[in-house]
Design a protein around this motif. Structure first.
Motif, PDB file in Angstrom:
ATOM      1  N   UNK A   1       1.033  -1.093  -0.029  1.00  0.00           N
ATOM      2  CA  UNK A   1      -0.027   0.033   0.086  1.00  0.00           C
ATOM      3  C   UNK A   1       1.019   1.006   0.078  1.00  0.00           C
ATOM      4  N   UNK A   2       0.537   2.140  -1.064  1.00  0.00           N
ATOM      5  CA  UNK A   2       1.438   3.073  -0.993  1.00  0.00           C
ATOM      6  C   UNK A   2       0.925   4.547  -0.569  1.00  0.00           C
ATOM      7  N   UNK A   3       1.722   5.000   0.390  1.00  0.00           N
ATOM      8  CA  UNK A   3       1.393   6.113   1.289  1.00  0.00           C
ATOM      9  C   UNK A   3       1.364   7.493   0.372  1.00  0.00           C
ATOM     10  N   UNK A   4       0.417   8.279   0.919  1.00  0.00           N
ATOM     11  CA  UNK A   4       0.149   9.496   0.040  1.00  0.00           C
ATOM     12  C   UNK A   4       1.469  10.641   0.540  1.00  0.00           C
ATOM     13  N   UNK A   5       2.161  10.903  -0.293  1.00  0.00           N
ATOM     14  CA  UNK A   5       3.034  12.229   0.412  1.00  0.00           C
ATOM     15  C   UNK A   5       2.398  13.472   0.183  1.00  0.00           C
ATOM     16  N   UNK A   6       2.163  14.278   1.355  1.00  0.00           N
ATOM     17  CA  UNK A   6       1.922  15.577   1.466  1.00  0.00           C
ATOM     18  C   UNK A   6       3.048  16.640   1.213  1.00  0.00           C
ATOM     19  N   UNK A   7       4.090  16.221   1.635  1.00  0.00           N
ATOM     20  CA  UNK A   7       5.359  17.205   1.611  1.00  0.00           C
ATOM     21  C   UNK A   7       6.504  16.498   1.434  1.00  0.00           C
ATOM     22  N   UNK A   8       7.300  16.640   0.538  1.00  0.00           N
ATOM     23  CA  UNK A   8       8.642  15.885   0.288  1.00  0.00           C
ATOM     24  C   UNK A   8       9.667  17.297  -0.174  1.00  0.00           C
ATOM     25  N   UNK A   9      11.013  17.226   0.737  1.00  0.00           N
ATOM     26  CA  UNK A   9      12.031  18.112   0.346  1.00  0.00           C
ATOM     27  C   UNK A   9      13.243  17.540   0.953  1.00  0.00           C
ATOM     28  N   UNK A  10      13.968  17.044   0.147  1.00  0.00           N
ATOM     29  CA  UNK A  10      15.251  16.371   0.378  1.00  0.00           C
ATOM     30  C   UNK A  10      15.098  14.990   1.428  1.00  0.00           C
ATOM     31  N   UNK A  11      15.697  15.034   2.722  1.00  0.00           N
ATOM     32  CA  UNK A  11      15.245  14.030   3.581  1.00  0.00           C
ATOM     33  C   UNK A  11      14.290  14.240   4.520  1.00  0.00           C
ATOM     34  N   UNK A  12      13.301  15.062   4.114  1.00  0.00           N
ATOM     35  CA  UNK A  12      12.111  15.481   4.827  1.00  0.00           C
ATOM     36  C   UNK A  12      10.790  14.813   3.933  1.00  0.00           C
ATOM     37  N   UNK A  13      10.109  14.277   4.879  1.00  0.00           N
ATOM     38  CA  UNK A  13       8.839  13.732   4.320  1.00  0.00           C
ATOM     39  C   UNK A  13       7.687  13.728   5.435  1.00  0.00           C
ATOM     40  N   UNK A  14       6.580  14.205   4.705  1.00  0.00           N
ATOM     41  CA  UNK A  14       5.135  14.085   5.519  1.00  0.00           C
ATOM     42  C   UNK A  14       4.145  13.470   4.728  1.00  0.00           C
ATOM     43  N   UNK A  15       3.641  12.368   5.732  1.00  0.00           N
ATOM     44  CA  UNK A  15       2.634  11.675   5.090  1.00  0.00           C
ATOM     45  C   UNK A  15       1.477  11.599   6.032  1.00  0.00           C
ATOM     46  N   UNK A  16       0.237  11.199   5.794  1.00  0.00           N
ATOM     47  CA  UNK A  16      -0.719  11.056   6.856  1.00  0.00           C
ATOM     48  C   UNK A  16      -0.307  10.162   8.058  1.00  0.00           C
ATOM     49  N   UNK A  17       0.588   9.312   7.743  1.00  0.00           N
ATOM     50  CA  UNK A  17       1.061   8.266   8.818  1.00  0.00           C
ATOM     51  C   UNK A  17       2.571   8.744   9.636  1.00  0.00           C
ATOM     52  N   UNK A  18       3.112   9.424   8.805  1.00  0.00           N
ATOM     53  CA  UNK A  18       4.534   9.697   9.491  1.00  0.00           C
ATOM     54  C   UNK A  18       5.117  10.946   9.162  1.00  0.00           C
ATOM     55  N   UNK A  19       6.136  11.387   9.856  1.00  0.00           N
ATOM     56  CA  UNK A  19       6.783  12.771   9.709  1.00  0.00           C
ATOM     57  C   UNK A  19       8.407  12.112   9.728  1.00  0.00           C
ATOM     58  N   UNK A  20       9.224  12.198   8.695  1.00  0.00           N
ATOM     59  CA  UNK A  20      10.553  11.896   8.703  1.00  0.00           C
ATOM     60  C   UNK A  20      11.458  12.867   8.386  1.00  0.00           C
ATOM     61  N   UNK A  21      12.419  13.186   9.302  1.00  0.00           N
ATOM     62  CA  UNK A  21      13.495  14.239   9.095  1.00  0.00           C
ATOM     63  C   UNK A  21      14.614  13.268   9.309  1.00  0.00           C
ATOM     64  N   UNK A  22      15.988  14.055   8.921  1.00  0.00           N
ATOM     65  CA  UNK A  22      17.141  13.482   8.985  1.00  0.00           C
ATOM     66  C   UNK A  22      17.262  12.841  10.579  1.00  0.00           C
ATOM     67  N   UNK A  23      17.636  11.477  10.665  1.00  0.00           N
ATOM     68  CA  UNK A  23      17.748  10.838  11.964  1.00  0.00           C
ATOM     69  C   UNK A  23      16.559  10.445  12.734  1.00  0.00           C
ATOM     70  N   UNK A  24      15.392  10.702  12.198  1.00  0.00           N
ATOM     71  CA  UNK A  24      14.203  10.518  13.296  1.00  0.00           C
ATOM     72  C   UNK A  24      12.969  10.306  12.297  1.00  0.00           C
ATOM     73  N   UNK A  25      12.119   9.456  12.719  1.00  0.00           N
ATOM     74  CA  UNK A  25      10.733   9.293  12.248  1.00  0.00           C
ATOM     75  C   UNK A  25       9.710   9.433  12.991  1.00  0.00           C
ATOM     76  N   UNK A  26       8.694  10.268  13.093  1.00  0.00           N
ATOM     77  CA  UNK A  26       7.679  10.459  14.178  1.00  0.00           C
ATOM     78  C   UNK A  26       6.416   9.736  13.458  1.00  0.00           C
ATOM     79  N   UNK A  27       5.638   9.099  14.489  1.00  0.00           N
ATOM     80  CA  UNK A  27       4.248   8.530  13.879  1.00  0.00           C
ATOM     81  C   UNK A  27       3.196   9.748  14.211  1.00  0.00           C
ATOM     82  N   UNK A  28       2.673   9.908  13.209  1.00  0.00           N
ATOM     83  CA  UNK A  28       1.289  10.850  13.070  1.00  0.00           C
ATOM     84  C   UNK A  28       0.430  10.749  14.302  1.00  0.00           C
ATOM     85  N   UNK A  29       0.191   9.513  14.303  1.00  0.00           N
ATOM     86  CA  UNK A  29      -0.760   8.899  15.280  1.00  0.00           C
ATOM     87  C   UNK A  29      -0.623   9.551  16.866  1.00  0.00           C
TER      88      UNK A  29
END
Length: 122
Positions: free
Chosen positions: A1-29
């Motif tokens: 199942x593919x995640x919908x990407x809301x924002x992406x720039x370099x190593x930064x990613x925001x989806x409805x389920x996670x927020x990824x920054x360099x060195x860390x991933x946060x669960x949106x829940x």
């Protein structure tokens, strides 16, 4: 199942389920709110530069080179440190500074994307 990407720039990613920054991933829940905060540098470097200027103006017997160095170091440190924008995430366990950047627009875009992800999460 593919995640919908809301924002992406370099190593930064925001989806409805996670927020990824360099060195860390946060669960949106676990994120309850998000905000942008401006972090200003301390006043120490400015005080150092001001001390140098006051000593020169007061014409105190001091080494002029040392005073000039104090002014230069204080002013350069203040400019180098500058204001930074922070993405602050709140959860049940408190607040965390997830990302610090000098790029205010990037931080604002990330906060907007995180708010959208929280809304989509439901």
């Amino acid at each position: 199942m593919d995640e919908q990407t809301i924002f992406s720039a370099g190593d930064i990613l925001v989806t409805p389920t996670r927020f990824k920054v360099p060195g860390q991933t946060y669960a949106m829940s676990g994120i309850t709110s998000v905000k942008s905060v401006t972090k200003r540098p301390t006043i120490g470097p400015l005080l150092l530069a001001a001390w140098g200027v006051i000593m020169i103006v007061a014409n105190q017997d001091a080494n002029a080179i040392a005073l000039a160095v104090a002014i230069i170091i204080g002013a350069a440190a203040w400019l180098f440190l500058g204001a930074k924008s922070v993405v602050a995430l709140s959860s049940a366990s408190g607040e965390v500074k997830a990302l610090v950047s000098r790029d205010t627009k990037l931080v604002d875009d990330i906060v907007e994307a995180l708010n959208e992800a929280i809304i989509k999460r439901g």
